[in-house]
Design an enzyme around this catalytic site. Structure first.
Site, short mmCIF file in Angstrom:
data_model
loop_
_atom_site.label_atom_id
_atom_site.label_comp_id
_atom_site.label_asym_id
_atom_site.label_seq_id
_atom_site.Cartn_x
_atom_site.Cartn_y
_atom_site.Cartn_z
N TYR A 86 34.97 66.27 0.22
CA TYR A 86 34.67 64.84 0.13
C TYR A 86 35.63 64.14 -0.83
O TYR A 86 36.29 63.17 -0.48
CB TYR A 86 33.21 64.63 -0.33
CG TYR A 86 32.93 63.21 -0.79
CD1 TYR A 86 33.01 62.14 0.10
CD2 TYR A 86 32.60 62.93 -2.13
CE1 TYR A 86 32.77 60.82 -0.33
CE2 TYR A 86 32.36 61.63 -2.56
CZ TYR A 86 32.44 60.58 -1.65
OH TYR A 86 32.22 59.29 -2.08
N THR A 99 35.41 56.44 -5.27
CA THR A 99 34.45 57.16 -6.10
C THR A 99 35.13 57.74 -7.34
O THR A 99 36.34 58.02 -7.32
CB THR A 99 33.85 58.32 -5.27
OG1 THR A 99 33.17 59.22 -6.14
CG2 THR A 99 34.91 59.13 -4.53
N ASP A 100 34.33 57.97 -8.38
CA ASP A 100 34.87 58.64 -9.58
C ASP A 100 35.17 60.12 -9.32
O ASP A 100 35.85 60.76 -10.11
CB ASP A 100 33.90 58.49 -10.77
CG ASP A 100 32.52 59.11 -10.53
OD1 ASP A 100 32.26 59.61 -9.43
OD2 ASP A 100 31.70 59.08 -11.48
N GLU A 101 34.68 60.65 -8.18
CA GLU A 101 34.84 62.09 -7.93
C GLU A 101 36.31 62.47 -7.69
O GLU A 101 36.67 63.64 -7.79
CB GLU A 101 33.94 62.54 -6.77
CG GLU A 101 32.50 62.19 -7.06
CD GLU A 101 31.48 62.81 -6.11
OE1 GLU A 101 31.76 63.85 -5.51
OE2 GLU A 101 30.38 62.23 -6.00
N LYS A 117 38.60 61.31 -0.16
CA LYS A 117 38.59 59.97 -0.79
C LYS A 117 39.88 59.79 -1.62
O LYS A 117 40.47 58.72 -1.60
CB LYS A 117 37.37 59.80 -1.68
CG LYS A 117 36.04 59.70 -0.94
CD LYS A 117 35.92 58.48 -0.03
CE LYS A 117 35.82 57.17 -0.78
NZ LYS A 117 35.51 56.04 0.14
P1 NAD Z 1 26.59 56.00 3.31
O1 NAD Z 1 26.85 57.38 3.79
O2 NAD Z 1 25.21 55.57 2.96
O3 NAD Z 1 27.12 54.94 4.39
C1 NAD Z 1 28.35 55.09 5.05
C2 NAD Z 1 28.37 54.10 6.21
O4 NAD Z 1 29.63 54.27 6.89
C3 NAD Z 1 27.28 54.33 7.24
O5 NAD Z 1 26.69 53.11 7.61
C4 NAD Z 1 28.00 54.96 8.41
O6 NAD Z 1 27.41 54.67 9.68
C5 NAD Z 1 29.39 54.34 8.28
N1 NAD Z 1 30.43 55.17 8.88
C6 NAD Z 1 30.63 56.51 8.68
N2 NAD Z 1 31.64 56.94 9.44
C7 NAD Z 1 32.12 55.86 10.10
C8 NAD Z 1 33.17 55.67 11.04
N3 NAD Z 1 33.94 56.71 11.43
N4 NAD Z 1 33.40 54.43 11.52
C9 NAD Z 1 32.62 53.39 11.12
N5 NAD Z 1 31.60 53.52 10.26
C10 NAD Z 1 31.35 54.74 9.76
O7 NAD Z 1 27.59 55.81 2.07
P2 NAD Z 1 27.40 55.02 0.70
O8 NAD Z 1 26.73 55.89 -0.27
O9 NAD Z 1 26.85 53.68 1.00
O10 NAD Z 1 28.92 54.88 0.25
C11 NAD Z 1 29.71 53.78 0.69
C12 NAD Z 1 31.11 53.92 0.10
O11 NAD Z 1 31.04 53.95 -1.33
C13 NAD Z 1 31.83 55.19 0.51
O12 NAD Z 1 33.20 54.88 0.72
C14 NAD Z 1 31.67 56.11 -0.70
O13 NAD Z 1 32.75 57.02 -0.78
C15 NAD Z 1 31.68 55.11 -1.82
N6 NAD Z 1 30.95 55.52 -3.03
C16 NAD Z 1 29.64 55.94 -2.94
C17 NAD Z 1 28.96 56.29 -4.11
C18 NAD Z 1 27.51 56.74 -4.07
O14 NAD Z 1 26.96 57.13 -5.10
N7 NAD Z 1 26.83 56.67 -2.93
C19 NAD Z 1 29.60 56.21 -5.36
C20 NAD Z 1 30.92 55.75 -5.39
C21 NAD Z 1 31.58 55.41 -4.23
P1 TYD Z 2 24.36 63.98 -5.07
O1 TYD Z 2 23.27 62.96 -5.04
O2 TYD Z 2 24.63 64.77 -3.84
O3 TYD Z 2 25.68 63.22 -5.56
P2 TYD Z 2 27.14 63.84 -5.98
O4 TYD Z 2 27.24 65.23 -5.56
O5 TYD Z 2 28.07 62.95 -5.22
O6 TYD Z 2 27.22 63.64 -7.46
O7 TYD Z 2 24.07 65.00 -6.24
C1 TYD Z 2 23.88 64.55 -7.57
C2 TYD Z 2 23.73 65.78 -8.45
O8 TYD Z 2 22.50 66.43 -8.10
C3 TYD Z 2 24.82 66.80 -8.26
O9 TYD Z 2 25.10 67.43 -9.51
C4 TYD Z 2 24.22 67.81 -7.30
C5 TYD Z 2 22.74 67.79 -7.67
N1 TYD Z 2 21.78 68.06 -6.57
C6 TYD Z 2 20.76 68.97 -6.76
O10 TYD Z 2 20.62 69.59 -7.84
N2 TYD Z 2 19.88 69.18 -5.73
C7 TYD Z 2 19.99 68.55 -4.53
O11 TYD Z 2 19.15 68.81 -3.62
C8 TYD Z 2 21.02 67.59 -4.36
C9 TYD Z 2 21.19 66.86 -3.06
C10 TYD Z 2 21.91 67.38 -5.41
#
Ligand code: NAD
Ligand code: TYD
Length: 351
Positions: A157, A132-134, A161
């Site tokens: 988080y 992630t970019d975070e 990561k």
């Molecule tokens: P998500 O929470 O929707 O899915 C995570 C999946 O991992 C789920 O299916 C869960 O069952 C599985 N999982 C969790 N713990 C586990 C464990 N201990 N063993 C096996 N499986 C396990 O997440 P997402 O949003 O799809 O993100 C996927 C990846 O991409 C993550 O690594 C996240 O850090 C990264 N990422 C997400 C975003 C975003 O905006 N969602 C952005 C950048 C990077």
């Molecule tokens: P989120 O979807 O949780 O992603 P991330 O924290 O990984 O960027 O949140 C996106 C943005 O929205 C973040 O600045 C937090 C804000 N946010 C709210 O204002 N209200 C909410 O209920 C949630 C879940 C997030």
């Protein structure tokens, strides 16, 4: 089959889009989806693939080293695309340890299993770590994260990561494990668990519930449609250079409040409501602890080196997302049952 690829976290939001893309586009690959099916993992995301000959599912926890080793011994994957993670910042504030376990220990277990089965011959093998970019911390009003920006994670988080990214690079440098990494901005689209901002807001608007905006809604995120992220992952997997990192972003920055106002306008049209009806649900609540102000990706490297850039505009992506949530009632009902109400109460009742 030409290759066996183990995709972890394939039942989650991004993982399910990656699994579908790979299963359909590469019938010559055997795709194994390893997922613990936590609250965020849902096999309903993949029902269309269940019976395809090049797809298989393995249920299990990457924190369990013995289990992970067993999977590698039995299936001998040629490559791993690692998405399994605890992924929600607010949950990491409530319960950091589960993030340390899955995101750090789980990643090390996978890296160690790769080493033990690939030890003899690393040729053609690859560990692809999705991040992630975070990890880069928080920007002011200007500037962008590049691949060389110093790490400065600020939530449990992002710290977990960042730690996993460092370990992936450590295995590359120390043991010569072939790796690539990508760090992506905020994703949105179908199948995202409704704890994240966009699906949470869609669900609340649909049900005429308040839409909680943290602080003043001035925080900025760079949003990318999940299908575009899956395409970028395909690109990095096949053409990324060993040991390299690629930043992936949407070039699409939005202040949270502006984003929610746009979403409200779209929802008014889709739900045949008078203009302004959905926006009246917006409510400001207590800010997130340590809330990062702004994330923004400079995605020049992946565009220049691999030719990838986002294809879906934000308006089109948001409309597709809203349409999906409004027509998949059963999916929503299933994920909202179970623990969701407890989480929602704990997260929002005090605010
Ligand atoms: P998500 O929470 O929707 O899915 C995570 C999946 O991992 C789920 O299916 C869960 O069952 C599985 N999982 C969790 N713990 C586990 C464990 N201990 N063993 C096996 N499986 C396990 O997440 P997402 O949003 O799809 O993100 C996927 C990846 O991409 C993550 O690594 C996240 O850090 C990264 N990422 C997400 C975003 C975003 O905006 N969602 C952005 C950048 C990077
Ligand atoms: P989120 O979807 O949780 O992603 P991330 O924290 O990984 O960027 O949140 C996106 C943005 O929205 C973040 O600045 C937090 C804000 N946010 C709210 O204002 N209200 C909410 O209920 C949630 C879940 C997030």
């Amino acid at each position: 089959m030409k290759k066996t690829i183990l995709i972890t976290g394939g039942a989650g939001f991004i993982g399910s889009h990656v699994v579908r893309l790979f299963v359909k586009k590469y019938p010559e690959y055997r795709i194994l989806n390893l997922d613990a099916l936590t609250y965020a993992g849902n096999l309903e995301n993949l029902t269309d693939l269940e019976n395809l000959p090049n797809y298989g599912f393995i249920k299990g926890d990457i924190v369990d080293a013995e289990f992970v080793n067993g999977v590698f011994e039995e299936h001998r994957p040629d490559a791993v695309i690692h998405l399994a993670a605890e992924s929600h910042v607010d949950r990491s504030i409530l319960d950091p340890l589960s993030f340390i376990n899955t995101n750090i220990i789980g990643t090390v277990n996978l890296l160690s299993s790769c080493l033990s089965v690939w030890n003899e011959n690393m040729e053609g093998k690859l560990f692809y770590h999705i991040s992630t970019d975070e990890v880069y911390g928080s920007l002011g009003r200007e500037g962008y994260f590049t691949e060389t920006t110093a790490y400065d994670p600020r939530s449990p988080y992002s710290a977990s990561k960042a730690s996993s990214d460092h370990l992936v690079r450590a295995y590359h440098h120390t043991y010569k494990l072939p790796v690539v990494l990508s760090n992506c901005s905020n994703n949105y689209g179908p199948n995202q668990f409704p704890e994240k901002l966009i699906p949470l807001a869609i669900n609340n608007i649909k049900n005429n519930n308040p839409v909680p905006i943290y602080g003043k809604g001035e925080n900025v995120r760079d949003w990318l449609y999940v299908g575009d992220h899956a395409e970028a992952i395909d690109c990095v997997f096949h053409r990324g250079r060993n040991g390299e990192t690629y930043n992936i972003g949407g070039n699409n920055e939005w202040m949270n409040l502006d984003l929610i106002k746009l979403l409200c306008k779209i929802m008014d049209v889709k739900l045949n409501r008078l203009p302004g009806t959905s926006a009246a649900l917006i409510g400001f609540v207590k800010d997130r602890a340590g809330h990062d102000l702004r994330y923004a990706i400079d995605a020049t490297k992946i565009k220049k080196d691999l030719g990838w850039e986002p294809g879906v505009t934000f308006h089109v992506g948001l409309e597709k997302t809203v349409d999906w949530y409004l027509s998949n009632h059963q999916w929503l009902d299933h994920v909202l049952s179970g623990d969701y109400a407890n989480y929602y109460d704990q997260q929002y009742k005090q605010r």
